[in-house]
Design an enzyme around this catalytic site. Structure first.
Site, mmCIF file in Angstrom:
data_model
loop_
_atom_site.group_PDB
_atom_site.id
_atom_site.type_symbol
_atom_site.label_atom_id
_atom_site.label_comp_id
_atom_site.label_asym_id
_atom_site.label_seq_id
_atom_site.Cartn_x
_atom_site.Cartn_y
_atom_site.Cartn_z
ATOM 1 N N VAL A 19 0.833 -1.195 0.000
ATOM 2 C CA VAL A 19 0.000 0.000 0.000
ATOM 3 C C VAL A 19 0.872 1.251 0.000
ATOM 4 O O VAL A 19 0.724 2.127 -0.859
ATOM 5 C CB VAL A 19 -0.952 0.013 1.214
ATOM 6 N N ASN A 97 1.647 -3.230 8.326
ATOM 7 C CA ASN A 97 0.846 -4.450 8.301
ATOM 8 C C ASN A 97 -0.032 -4.570 9.541
ATOM 9 O O ASN A 97 0.393 -4.223 10.653
ATOM 10 C CB ASN A 97 1.785 -5.663 8.196
ATOM 11 N N PRO A 99 -1.854 -7.725 10.596
ATOM 12 C CA PRO A 99 -2.271 -9.120 10.422
ATOM 13 C C PRO A 99 -3.291 -9.545 11.466
ATOM 14 O O PRO A 99 -3.495 -8.864 12.477
ATOM 15 C CB PRO A 99 -0.955 -9.885 10.592
ATOM 16 N N GLU A 173 -7.346 2.648 1.863
ATOM 17 C CA GLU A 173 -7.058 2.381 0.454
ATOM 18 C C GLU A 173 -8.094 1.401 -0.083
ATOM 19 O O GLU A 173 -8.582 0.535 0.636
ATOM 20 C CB GLU A 173 -5.632 1.834 0.291
ATOM 21 N N LYS A 228 -14.075 0.616 4.908
ATOM 22 C CA LYS A 228 -13.044 -0.233 4.318
ATOM 23 C C LYS A 228 -13.323 -1.705 4.599
ATOM 24 O O LYS A 228 -13.268 -2.546 3.696
ATOM 25 C CB LYS A 228 -11.676 0.167 4.877
ATOM 26 N N GLY A 279 -11.418 -19.392 -4.998
ATOM 27 C CA GLY A 279 -11.666 -18.628 -3.774
ATOM 28 C C GLY A 279 -10.829 -17.372 -3.708
ATOM 29 O O GLY A 279 -9.893 -17.179 -4.475
ATOM 30 N N CYS A 284 -6.190 -8.716 2.398
ATOM 31 C CA CYS A 284 -7.271 -7.999 3.090
ATOM 32 C C CYS A 284 -8.571 -8.771 3.276
ATOM 33 O O CYS A 284 -9.196 -8.671 4.333
ATOM 34 C CB CYS A 284 -7.574 -6.693 2.351
ATOM 35 N N ARG A 460 -9.784 -21.603 -12.807
ATOM 36 C CA ARG A 460 -10.097 -20.213 -13.161
ATOM 37 C C ARG A 460 -11.037 -20.097 -14.366
ATOM 38 O O ARG A 460 -11.467 -18.999 -14.701
ATOM 39 C CB ARG A 460 -8.804 -19.450 -13.460
#
Length: 483
Positions: A19, A97, A99, A173, A228, A279, A284, A460
């Site tokens: 970011v 970060n 987490p 963001e 967000k 998936g 995020c 995919r």
């Protein structure tokens, strides 16, 4: 002494990751009169940002190298000099970060805010005069209170008698990896949350250099922080929803692509995020949903928590389901069998593997004793080893007979530099990342390198089914009931 400014002259961003790096590069590129300092304690990461060879940037994003080339050394700087950069800044972005906690209260759901708190304390220690502090990391609702409490405790006269003051803003963001530069240069919206109108307009004036005014939204702090989490939760929800439909399509003869097109044509629903696959992944989605689950339970909303938890549960189920399908179709066992994995990044056009579906699928297959030949055009082998928590081996020779690992039933893996190398001697190919190069593969040539009967598992839905079958290969394609 610095005073509240309408025009910001010096920015410090703490955190040179996915970011902070791209965001600050675009700000520096579009605002040449602002000095932008991106700081990080990770020396190797900073060295990579400063490398003269732009192909060695620590983050792969299309277009990022050109922006860094234009701005670096002009008004964009990367360094480990955290304290002086904070002291000189009018505005400090916190982009570290956050987490999910792995132990303690809220383990497995709540965000670990230790790095955010450490940043706030460092800003409180080093900032001079008036400083606007901007939350850029994804944070749970009301984290700004913690930052404000730490900063307010340090307000007042400095040792030289000059006053210090702080204002906290939320500026989340909304970047999609792989299109981050496009998202920064032409955003759907820029969200600024805060209680100080002067500070809000100071930040808005930066974005106004290239973002239309009507796309800059202003809210209170708490709405900004929650927006967000909610945005990511809604996007992830759509992925889990279409994947649940894909499983039903496979059993009923329907085609999930046709279903997605039909429902996506409804303007109330829209067509985006209706591509079925293995998936969601990335830094995020899962983290933010689990954070939402934790907050819902904390505030006494168990039904809401259960609803969002099921989005994550179905995502994990989809990945496990794919691994089970591979085993089932390869005569009930993959022990000692060579499988080619095409793609390891969580999506195309990025080298990010955080929460990548490939990790869980690969681990499930390794547990079954599979021998994995992994090819990804951007992910380094050291990263794959770290994600799988298993060191790579030297590729076994196809002419030497069964390896010791194959005979013992031990799952192993090794990296490959091209698709042909990965498929040699393989019983199956698994397409796990939608890299464009996988759409136009020559299956006639690849089929000659594989051990028959051989499979292609297209998670995919990007390959041409007729080309695969005409090459003598069997195919399973996600959501396709006709395969």
């Amino acid at each position: 002494m610095k005073t509240p400014l309408t025009e910001i002259r010096n920015i410090c961003c703490i955190g040179a990751g996915y970011v902070g790096g791209p965001t600050m590069a675009v700000i520096a590129d579009r605002c040449p009169k602002i000095q932008v300092n991106v700081v990080d304690l990770n020396e190797s990461r900073i060295a990579a940002w400063n490398d003269s060879d732009l192909s060695n940037l620590p983050i792969y994003e299309p277009g990022l190298d050109k922006i860094v080339q234009r701005a670096r050394g002009r008004n964009l700087y990367f360094s480990t000099e955290v304290e002086p950069s904070i002291a000189n800044a009018d505005m400090v972005f916190i982009s570290v970060n956050t987490p999910t906690k792995t132990r303690g209260l809220g383990s497995g759901q709540a965000s670990d805010l230790r790095w955010v708190e450490a940043c706030a304390r460092q800003v409180a220690k080093c900032a001079q005069g008036h400083t606007i502090v901007v939350e850029k990391s994804t944070l749970p609702v009301r984290t700004a209170e913690t930052i404000q409490a730490i900063l307010q405790a340090s307000q007042g006269p400095q040792s030289n008698g000059e006053p210090r003051s702080f204002v906290v803003l939320s500026n989340p963001e909304f970047l999609a990896e792989g299109t981050a530069i496009k998202d920064l240069e032409t955003p759907d919206r820029v969200l600024i949350g805060g209680e100080d109108s002067h500070a809000i307009e100071s930040l808005a004036s930066i974005y106004n250099k290239w973002v239309p005014s009507e796309k800059i939204l202003r809210t209170n702090l708490w709405s900004s922080e929650l927006s967000k989490l909610t945005a990511n939760a809604f996007l992830a929800q759509r992925i889990s929803s279409i994947n649940s439909v894909a499983a039903l399509c496979e059993l009923t003869g329907a085609d999930v692509k046709e279903v997605a097109k039909a429902i996506g044509s409804d303007t109330r629903i829209g067509s985006k995020f209706l591509n079925s696959g293995p998936g969601f992944g990335g830094s995020c989605f899962q983290k933010d949903i689990l954070n939402l689950v934790y907050l819902s339970r904390y505030f006494g909303l168990p039904e809401v928590a259960d609803y969002w938890q099921n989005v994550v549960t179905l995502n994990t189920w989809q990945q496990d389901r794919i691994a089970r399908l591979v085993v089932k179709n390869l005569f009930g066992t993959v022990t000692g069998k060579r499988l080619a994995l095409f793609g390891f990044a969580f999506k195309a056009n990025t080298n990010d593997t955080r929460e990548a579906p490939a990790i869980r699928i690969a681990k499930d297959l390794l547990d079954e004793g599979a021998q994995l030949a992994i090819y990804d055009p951007k992910v380094e082998s050291l990263q794959i080893a770290s994600d799988l928590k298993l060191p790579q081996i030297t590729p076994p020779s196809l002419k030497a007979g069964p390896s010791k690992a194959e005979l013992s039933g031990e799952g192993t893996w090794w990296p490959c530099s091209k698709v042909e190398e990965a498929v040699s001697g393989a019983d199956a190919v698994l397409i796990l990342t939608e890299w464009s190069q996988f759409r136009g593969l020559n299956w006639d040539e690849l089929a000659q390198l594989m051990r028959k009967p051989a499979w292609v598992f297209d998670t995919r839905g990007i390959v041409n089914k007729e080309e695969v079958t005409s090459a003598g290969l069997k195919i399973w394609r996600v959501g396709d009931g006709a395969t």
